[in-house]
Scaffold this motif. Structure first.
Motif, mmCIF file in Angstrom:
data_model
loop_
_atom_site.group_PDB
_atom_site.id
_atom_site.type_symbol
_atom_site.label_atom_id
_atom_site.label_comp_id
_atom_site.label_asym_id
_atom_site.label_seq_id
_atom_site.Cartn_x
_atom_site.Cartn_y
_atom_site.Cartn_z
ATOM 1 N N VAL A 193 53.287 38.496 43.886
ATOM 2 C CA VAL A 193 54.084 39.148 44.926
ATOM 3 C C VAL A 193 54.056 40.667 44.729
ATOM 4 O O VAL A 193 53.867 41.430 45.676
ATOM 5 C CB VAL A 193 55.527 38.605 44.946
ATOM 6 N N LEU A 194 54.222 41.103 43.500
ATOM 7 C CA LEU A 194 54.165 42.530 43.201
ATOM 8 C C LEU A 194 52.805 43.107 43.573
ATOM 9 O O LEU A 194 52.709 44.183 44.178
ATOM 10 C CB LEU A 194 54.458 42.775 41.719
ATOM 11 N N CYS A 195 51.755 42.399 43.232
ATOM 12 C CA CYS A 195 50.403 42.916 43.452
ATOM 13 C C CYS A 195 50.024 42.974 44.928
ATOM 14 O O CYS A 195 49.244 43.847 45.330
ATOM 15 C CB CYS A 195 49.389 42.095 42.668
ATOM 16 N N VAL A 196 50.549 42.067 45.737
ATOM 17 C CA VAL A 196 50.295 42.162 47.177
ATOM 18 C C VAL A 196 50.874 43.478 47.697
ATOM 19 O O VAL A 196 50.231 44.202 48.459
ATOM 20 C CB VAL A 196 50.871 40.945 47.931
ATOM 21 N N ALA A 197 52.083 43.794 47.261
ATOM 22 C CA ALA A 197 52.705 45.061 47.672
ATOM 23 C C ALA A 197 51.894 46.253 47.147
ATOM 24 O O ALA A 197 51.621 47.206 47.890
ATOM 25 C CB ALA A 197 54.139 45.132 47.171
ATOM 26 N N LEU A 198 51.514 46.217 45.875
ATOM 27 C CA LEU A 198 50.768 47.331 45.291
ATOM 28 C C LEU A 198 49.418 47.539 45.968
ATOM 29 O O LEU A 198 49.024 48.676 46.255
ATOM 30 C CB LEU A 198 50.581 47.112 43.789
ATOM 31 N N ALA A 199 48.694 46.455 46.222
ATOM 32 C CA ALA A 199 47.384 46.580 46.859
ATOM 33 C C ALA A 199 47.524 47.149 48.269
ATOM 34 O O ALA A 199 46.726 47.996 48.690
ATOM 35 C CB ALA A 199 46.690 45.219 46.896
ATOM 36 N N THR A 200 48.540 46.717 48.979
ATOM 37 C CA THR A 200 48.771 47.229 50.334
ATOM 38 C C THR A 200 49.086 48.716 50.305
ATOM 39 O O THR A 200 48.530 49.500 51.085
ATOM 40 C CB THR A 200 49.923 46.448 51.006
ATOM 41 N N ILE A 201 49.962 49.104 49.412
ATOM 42 C CA ILE A 201 50.315 50.527 49.285
ATOM 43 C C ILE A 201 49.085 51.353 48.916
ATOM 44 O O ILE A 201 48.840 52.419 49.492
ATOM 45 C CB ILE A 201 51.435 50.719 48.238
ATOM 46 N N ASP A 202 48.291 50.861 47.978
ATOM 47 C CA ASP A 202 47.110 51.601 47.538
ATOM 48 C C ASP A 202 46.103 51.753 48.677
ATOM 49 O O ASP A 202 45.477 52.805 48.828
ATOM 50 C CB ASP A 202 46.471 50.913 46.332
ATOM 51 N N LEU A 203 45.948 50.729 49.485
ATOM 52 C CA LEU A 203 45.038 50.826 50.631
ATOM 53 C C LEU A 203 45.511 51.854 51.648
ATOM 54 O O LEU A 203 44.700 52.533 52.275
ATOM 55 C CB LEU A 203 44.905 49.464 51.317
ATOM 56 N N ILE A 204 46.815 51.970 51.813
ATOM 57 C CA ILE A 204 47.362 52.869 52.835
ATOM 58 C C ILE A 204 47.459 54.311 52.349
ATOM 59 O O ILE A 204 47.044 55.238 53.051
ATOM 60 C CB ILE A 204 48.742 52.366 53.308
ATOM 61 N N VAL A 205 48.003 54.517 51.150
ATOM 62 C CA VAL A 205 48.262 55.891 50.698
ATOM 63 C C VAL A 205 47.492 56.288 49.434
ATOM 64 O O VAL A 205 47.699 57.379 48.915
ATOM 65 C CB VAL A 205 49.781 56.142 50.488
ATOM 66 N N TYR A 206 46.635 55.417 48.928
ATOM 67 C CA TYR A 206 45.825 55.713 47.753
ATOM 68 C C TYR A 206 46.689 56.073 46.547
ATOM 69 O O TYR A 206 46.383 56.991 45.805
ATOM 70 C CB TYR A 206 44.831 56.836 48.038
ATOM 71 N N ARG A 207 47.772 55.330 46.381
ATOM 72 C CA ARG A 207 48.678 55.535 45.236
ATOM 73 C C ARG A 207 49.219 54.190 44.790
ATOM 74 O O ARG A 207 49.422 53.293 45.596
ATOM 75 C CB ARG A 207 49.867 56.417 45.629
ATOM 76 N N LEU A 208 49.462 54.082 43.505
ATOM 77 C CA LEU A 208 50.153 52.929 42.926
ATOM 78 C C LEU A 208 51.430 53.484 42.296
ATOM 79 O O LEU A 208 51.382 54.075 41.224
ATOM 80 C CB LEU A 208 49.264 52.237 41.884
ATOM 81 N N PRO A 209 52.559 53.325 42.977
ATOM 82 C CA PRO A 209 53.786 53.997 42.535
ATOM 83 C C PRO A 209 54.321 53.498 41.192
ATOM 84 O O PRO A 209 54.357 52.300 40.928
ATOM 85 C CB PRO A 209 54.785 53.718 43.659
ATOM 86 N N ASP A 210 54.760 54.466 40.382
ATOM 87 C CA ASP A 210 55.358 54.141 39.086
ATOM 88 C C ASP A 210 56.563 53.217 39.230
ATOM 89 O O ASP A 210 56.823 52.405 38.345
ATOM 90 C CB ASP A 210 55.806 55.422 38.368
ATOM 91 N N ARG A 211 57.286 53.353 40.326
ATOM 92 C CA ARG A 211 58.471 52.513 40.544
ATOM 93 C C ARG A 211 58.134 51.032 40.564
ATOM 94 O O ARG A 211 59.005 50.203 40.338
ATOM 95 C CB ARG A 211 59.159 52.870 41.847
#
Length: 169
Positions: free
Chosen positions: A27-45
């Protein structure tokens, strides 16, 4: 997407204690992969809390399974993969982000649970997939040599593909 991934993981792992850890990470990784695709960042939070949460879930699974060696291997694999990514980021600062380095640790822990071979296979697969997508984009003239691809989604995809084909070594 999360529901499909969770269902596949549940079918692959079965009713074992580590299922909770893998499902949480999915579940965490789906969110992280989506964020990375959109903004090219993997947030520390999201990446940093993954370390203690995943370690606690895997420690619980190791206790319930009476498999402390699996937990130790998972922790060592997470540290080794994060260290390897850090070395790559230091060698080529513009080519690999620190978010990828921070994501490597939890992914390495999950992969390490199943074995060192899984860690190696997923690592190679993530870079190969990223390279293939880049090559296809170049051939299709949708990218040029300066185009940056986020590595995080490839790391996530490779990790879960490998976990699904090597669930319980």
């Amino acid at each position: 997407m999360s529901a499909t991934l969770l269902g596949t993981i549940a079918c692959t792992v079965g009713p074992r204690p580590e299922l909770v850890a893998f499902a949480w990470l999915a579940v965490l990784c789906v969110a992280l992969a989506t964020i990375d695709l959109i903004v090219y960042r993997l947030p520390d939070r999201l990446t940093l809390p993954a370390y203690p949460v995943l370690a606690a879930l895997l420690a619980g699974a190791a206790l319930l399974n009476s498999e402390p060696s699996r937990f130790l291997r998972a922790v060592l694999a997470g540290a080794a993969l994060a260290a390897g990514y850090l070395v790559l980021a230091l060698i080529r600062p513009g080519d690999l982000g620190l978010g990828d380095v921070k994501l490597a640790g939890p992914l390495g822990m999950a992969l390490g649970w199943t074995g060192w071979q899984s860690v190696l296979l997923a690592t190679v697969l993530s870079f190969v997939l990223c390279g293939l997508v880049g090559a296809v984009l170049l051939v299709a003239r949708r990218a040029d040599a300066r185009t940056v691809l986020p590595l995080g989604p490839f790391m996530v995809y490779a990790t879960f593909v490998v976990l699904m084909v090597t669930p319980g070594q």
